[in-house]
Design a protein around this motif. Structure first.
Motif, PDB file in Angstrom:
ATOM      1  N   GLN A  82       0.850  -1.189   0.000  1.00 28.95           N
ATOM      2  CA  GLN A  82       0.000   0.000   0.000  1.00 28.95           C
ATOM      3  C   GLN A  82       0.890   1.246   0.000  1.00 28.95           C
ATOM      4  O   GLN A  82       0.972   1.977   0.982  1.00 28.95           O
ATOM      5  CB  GLN A  82      -0.933  -0.012   1.209  1.00 28.95           C
ATOM      6  CG  GLN A  82      -1.926  -1.168   1.197  1.00 28.95           C
ATOM      7  CD  GLN A  82      -2.830  -1.163   2.411  1.00 28.95           C
ATOM      8  OE1 GLN A  82      -2.385  -0.884   3.521  1.00 28.95           O
ATOM      9  NE2 GLN A  82      -4.104  -1.474   2.208  1.00 28.95           N
ATOM     10  N   ALA A  83       1.576   1.449  -1.111  1.00 29.79           N
ATOM     11  CA  ALA A  83       2.541   2.549  -1.237  1.00 29.79           C
ATOM     12  C   ALA A  83       1.835   3.798  -1.758  1.00 29.79           C
ATOM     13  O   ALA A  83       1.361   3.821  -2.891  1.00 29.79           O
ATOM     14  CB  ALA A  83       3.668   2.140  -2.172  1.00 29.79           C
ATOM     15  N   ARG A  84       1.770   4.820  -0.924  1.00 25.25           N
ATOM     16  CA  ARG A  84       1.188   6.091  -1.344  1.00 25.25           C
ATOM     17  C   ARG A  84       2.228   6.989  -2.003  1.00 25.25           C
ATOM     18  O   ARG A  84       1.903   7.752  -2.905  1.00 25.25           O
ATOM     19  CB  ARG A  84       0.590   6.832  -0.144  1.00 25.25           C
ATOM     20  CG  ARG A  84      -0.430   6.061   0.651  1.00 25.25           C
ATOM     21  CD  ARG A  84      -1.029   6.922   1.772  1.00 25.25           C
ATOM     22  NE  ARG A  84      -0.015   7.688   2.479  1.00 25.25           N
ATOM     23  CZ  ARG A  84       0.730   7.204   3.472  1.00 25.25           C
ATOM     24  NH1 ARG A  84       0.603   5.945   3.858  1.00 25.25           N
ATOM     25  NH2 ARG A  84       1.628   7.983   4.091  1.00 25.25           N
ATOM     26  N   CYS A  85       3.462   6.917  -1.504  1.00 21.47           N
ATOM     27  CA  CYS A  85       4.484   7.869  -1.934  1.00 21.47           C
ATOM     28  C   CYS A  85       5.643   7.209  -2.679  1.00 21.47           C
ATOM     29  O   CYS A  85       6.042   7.677  -3.741  1.00 21.47           O
ATOM     30  CB  CYS A  85       5.024   8.639  -0.721  1.00 21.47           C
ATOM     31  SG  CYS A  85       3.776   9.641   0.126  1.00 21.47           S
ATOM     32  N   VAL A  86       6.213   6.161  -2.118  1.00 27.33           N
ATOM     33  CA  VAL A  86       7.384   5.515  -2.717  1.00 27.33           C
ATOM     34  C   VAL A  86       6.924   4.319  -3.546  1.00 27.33           C
ATOM     35  O   VAL A  86       6.462   3.312  -3.000  1.00 27.33           O
ATOM     36  CB  VAL A  86       8.387   5.075  -1.638  1.00 27.33           C
ATOM     37  CG1 VAL A  86       9.601   4.415  -2.296  1.00 27.33           C
ATOM     38  CG2 VAL A  86       8.831   6.270  -0.799  1.00 27.33           C
ATOM     39  N   ARG A  87       7.052   4.441  -4.837  1.00 30.19           N
ATOM     40  CA  ARG A  87       6.592   3.399  -5.763  1.00 30.19           C
ATOM     41  C   ARG A  87       7.745   2.500  -6.182  1.00 30.19           C
ATOM     42  O   ARG A  87       8.823   2.985  -6.517  1.00 30.19           O
ATOM     43  CB  ARG A  87       5.977   4.053  -7.002  1.00 30.19           C
ATOM     44  CG  ARG A  87       5.487   3.078  -8.062  1.00 30.19           C
ATOM     45  CD  ARG A  87       4.637   3.809  -9.096  1.00 30.19           C
ATOM     46  NE  ARG A  87       5.411   4.748  -9.886  1.00 30.19           N
ATOM     47  CZ  ARG A  87       5.944   4.456 -11.092  1.00 30.19           C
ATOM     48  NH1 ARG A  87       5.805   3.245 -11.614  1.00 30.19           N
ATOM     49  NH2 ARG A  87       6.613   5.385 -11.752  1.00 30.19           N
ATOM     50  N   THR A  88       7.509   1.195  -6.177  1.00 28.87           N
ATOM     51  CA  THR A  88       8.494   0.234  -6.655  1.00 28.87           C
ATOM     52  C   THR A  88       8.232  -0.084  -8.121  1.00 28.87           C
ATOM     53  O   THR A  88       7.095  -0.381  -8.497  1.00 28.87           O
ATOM     54  CB  THR A  88       8.417  -1.081  -5.846  1.00 28.87           C
ATOM     55  OG1 THR A  88       8.701  -0.803  -4.475  1.00 28.87           O
ATOM     56  CG2 THR A  88       9.431  -2.092  -6.372  1.00 28.87           C
ATOM     57  N   VAL A  89       9.262   0.004  -8.932  1.00 31.32           N
ATOM     58  CA  VAL A  89       9.179  -0.408 -10.335  1.00 31.32           C
ATOM     59  C   VAL A  89       9.926  -1.730 -10.434  1.00 31.32           C
ATOM     60  O   VAL A  89      11.153  -1.767 -10.326  1.00 31.32           O
ATOM     61  CB  VAL A  89       9.786   0.652 -11.270  1.00 31.32           C
ATOM     62  CG1 VAL A  89       9.679   0.192 -12.728  1.00 31.32           C
ATOM     63  CG2 VAL A  89       9.084   1.985 -11.075  1.00 31.32           C
ATOM     64  N   ALA A  95      10.485   5.291  -7.407  1.00 30.26           N
ATOM     65  CA  ALA A  95      10.084   6.651  -7.763  1.00 30.26           C
ATOM     66  C   ALA A  95       9.194   7.206  -6.666  1.00 30.26           C
ATOM     67  O   ALA A  95       8.523   6.450  -5.948  1.00 30.26           O
ATOM     68  CB  ALA A  95       9.348   6.668  -9.102  1.00 30.26           C
ATOM     69  N   PHE A  96       9.196   8.535  -6.533  1.00 30.78           N
ATOM     70  CA  PHE A  96       8.295   9.197  -5.584  1.00 30.78           C
ATOM     71  C   PHE A  96       7.062   9.644  -6.356  1.00 30.78           C
ATOM     72  O   PHE A  96       7.159  10.386  -7.337  1.00 30.78           O
ATOM     73  CB  PHE A  96       8.970  10.398  -4.924  1.00 30.78           C
ATOM     74  CG  PHE A  96       8.231  10.905  -3.724  1.00 30.78           C
ATOM     75  CD1 PHE A  96       8.517  10.401  -2.464  1.00 30.78           C
ATOM     76  CD2 PHE A  96       7.235  11.860  -3.847  1.00 30.78           C
ATOM     77  CE1 PHE A  96       7.832  10.845  -1.342  1.00 30.78           C
ATOM     78  CE2 PHE A  96       6.543  12.311  -2.742  1.00 30.78           C
ATOM     79  CZ  PHE A  96       6.840  11.802  -1.484  1.00 30.78           C
ATOM     80  N   GLN A  97       5.878   9.192  -5.912  1.00 29.94           N
ATOM     81  CA  GLN A  97       4.648   9.476  -6.648  1.00 29.94           C
ATOM     82  C   GLN A  97       3.678  10.380  -5.893  1.00 29.94           C
ATOM     83  O   GLN A  97       2.585  10.666  -6.377  1.00 29.94           O
ATOM     84  CB  GLN A  97       3.941   8.171  -7.001  1.00 29.94           C
ATOM     85  CG  GLN A  97       3.495   7.358  -5.786  1.00 29.94           C
ATOM     86  CD  GLN A  97       2.849   6.043  -6.176  1.00 29.94           C
ATOM     87  OE1 GLN A  97       2.801   5.690  -7.364  1.00 29.94           O
ATOM     88  NE2 GLN A  97       2.354   5.303  -5.212  1.00 29.94           N
ATOM     89  N   GLY A  98       4.066  10.851  -4.701  1.00 27.66           N
ATOM     90  CA  GLY A  98       3.186  11.744  -3.959  1.00 27.66           C
ATOM     91  C   GLY A  98       3.174  13.144  -4.540  1.00 27.66           C
ATOM     92  O   GLY A  98       4.071  13.543  -5.291  1.00 27.66           O
ATOM     93  N   THR A  99       2.149  13.906  -4.214  1.00 27.22           N
ATOM     94  CA  THR A  99       2.049  15.303  -4.634  1.00 27.22           C
ATOM     95  C   THR A  99       2.830  16.174  -3.664  1.00 27.22           C
ATOM     96  O   THR A  99       2.549  16.185  -2.467  1.00 27.22           O
ATOM     97  CB  THR A  99       0.583  15.758  -4.670  1.00 27.22           C
ATOM     98  OG1 THR A  99      -0.136  14.930  -5.598  1.00 27.22           O
ATOM     99  CG2 THR A  99       0.476  17.216  -5.106  1.00 27.22           C
ATOM    100  N   VAL A 100       3.810  16.902  -4.189  1.00 24.42           N
ATOM    101  CA  VAL A 100       4.749  17.651  -3.350  1.00 24.42           C
ATOM    102  C   VAL A 100       4.634  19.145  -3.621  1.00 24.42           C
ATOM    103  O   VAL A 100       4.513  19.573  -4.768  1.00 24.42           O
ATOM    104  CB  VAL A 100       6.203  17.197  -3.606  1.00 24.42           C
ATOM    105  CG1 VAL A 100       7.186  18.009  -2.767  1.00 24.42           C
ATOM    106  CG2 VAL A 100       6.361  15.707  -3.306  1.00 24.42           C
TER     107      VAL A 100
END
Length: 213
Positions: A82-89, A95-100
Motif C-alpha cells: 500500500q505505497a502512497r508515496c514511494v513506488r516500486t518499479v 520513484a516518488f509518486q506523492g504530490t509535493v
C-alpha cells in the motif's frame, strides 16, 4: 529547501522529516534516499543510479537499498503493498509518486521563485539554477532541443536573472532571444529550445487589498 506532502515536511537544510510539528526519525542514508526520490520525482531512478548516489565508490548489495526503502516507508506510515508515496518499479528501481509542494526562496524576505511547465512546478533555490537535459540539472528538462546545460537562472534575494549557456537552440524571454544576462519579472514567458515555461515569483507579504480587509 523544504518539501511538503500529505502531513509531512522534509527540510533538506535541517536534514529533518516532520509529521506536523513532530520529528520523525530517519537514518542519514534513508533521509538522503527520500530527498533524492523527491527531487527527481516523478522520474524512476534505477537501483544502480541510487547505489551510485548513496554509496559512491562503495559496493553494497541490493538488500541494503531495500532496507533503506523499507525504513522510509515505515517513517511515512506505508508499506510496499500500500505505497502512497514511494513506488516500486519491479526489477528496475523506485520513484516518488506523492504530490509535493516545494517551499524555497529567501526566508528573511519571504519570497519564493518557480519555473512552471504544464506538468510541473519547479522551485528555484538561492544561487545558480542550471536548466538543461542533464539529469543533475536543478531544472531538468528532458526534451528534444534542450542542451545538457542550456541556461542558468540565478536567484539573489529580490533579483532573479537569466543567462543562456551557449545552448544549441537558444533561450528566449518574452519572445526575445537571450544574448546577455536579463532580469526576470513575475509572469515572464521563457523558452528553452522547444520547452515553454513561465517564471513565477511569490511573496508572503500581504497585498494592499488584504491589508484593507
Amino acid at each position: 529547501m523544504r518539501f511538503q506532502f500529505e502531513a509531512f515536511t522534509v527540510d533538506d537544510n535541517a536534514r529533518q522529516l516532520l509529521r506536523g510539528d513532530v520529528a520523525v526519525h530517519l537514518s542519514p542514508k534513508a533521509f538522503d534516499l527520500l530527498v533524492t526520490l523527491i527531487r527527481e520525482r516523478p522520474r524512476v531512478l534505477a537501483k544502480a543510479d541510487l547505489h551510485a548516489r548513496l554509496w559512491p565508490k562503495t559496493f553494497v548489495s541490493d538488500a541494503s537499498l531495500a532496507m533503506l526503502v523499507a525504513e522510509v516507508r515505515a517513517a511515512l506510515g506505508e508499506t510496499a503493498r500500500q505505497a502512497r508515496c514511494v513506488r516500486t518499479v519491479h526489477r528496475h528501481g523506485y520513484a516518488f509518486q506523492g504530490t509535493v509542494r516545494e517551499v524555497a526562496g529567501d526566508t528573511q524576505t519571504g519570497i519564493g521563485y518557480w519555473l512552471v511547465t504544464p506538468s510541473r512546478q519547479i522551485a528555484l533555490v538561492p544561487g545558480d539554477n542550471i536548466v538543461g537535459r542533464d539529469p543533475e540539472a536543478r531544472v531538468w528538462l528532458d526534451a528534444p532541443g534542450v542542451s545538457r546545460r542550456h541556461a542558468c537562472v540565478h536567484v539573489e534575494r529580490d533579483l532573479v536573472t537569466l543567462e543562456d549557456l551557449g545552448s544549441k537552440n537558444s533561450t528566449h524571454a518574452n519572445g526575445s532571444r537571450v544574448t546577455t544576462i536579463v532580469a526576470l519579472e513575475d509572469g515572464a514567458d521563457l523558452r528553452f529550445g522547444s520547452v515553454q515555461v513561465t517564471f513565477r515569483a511569490w511573496s508572503d507579504e500581504p497585498t494592499r487589498s488584504e491589508t484593507d480587509l
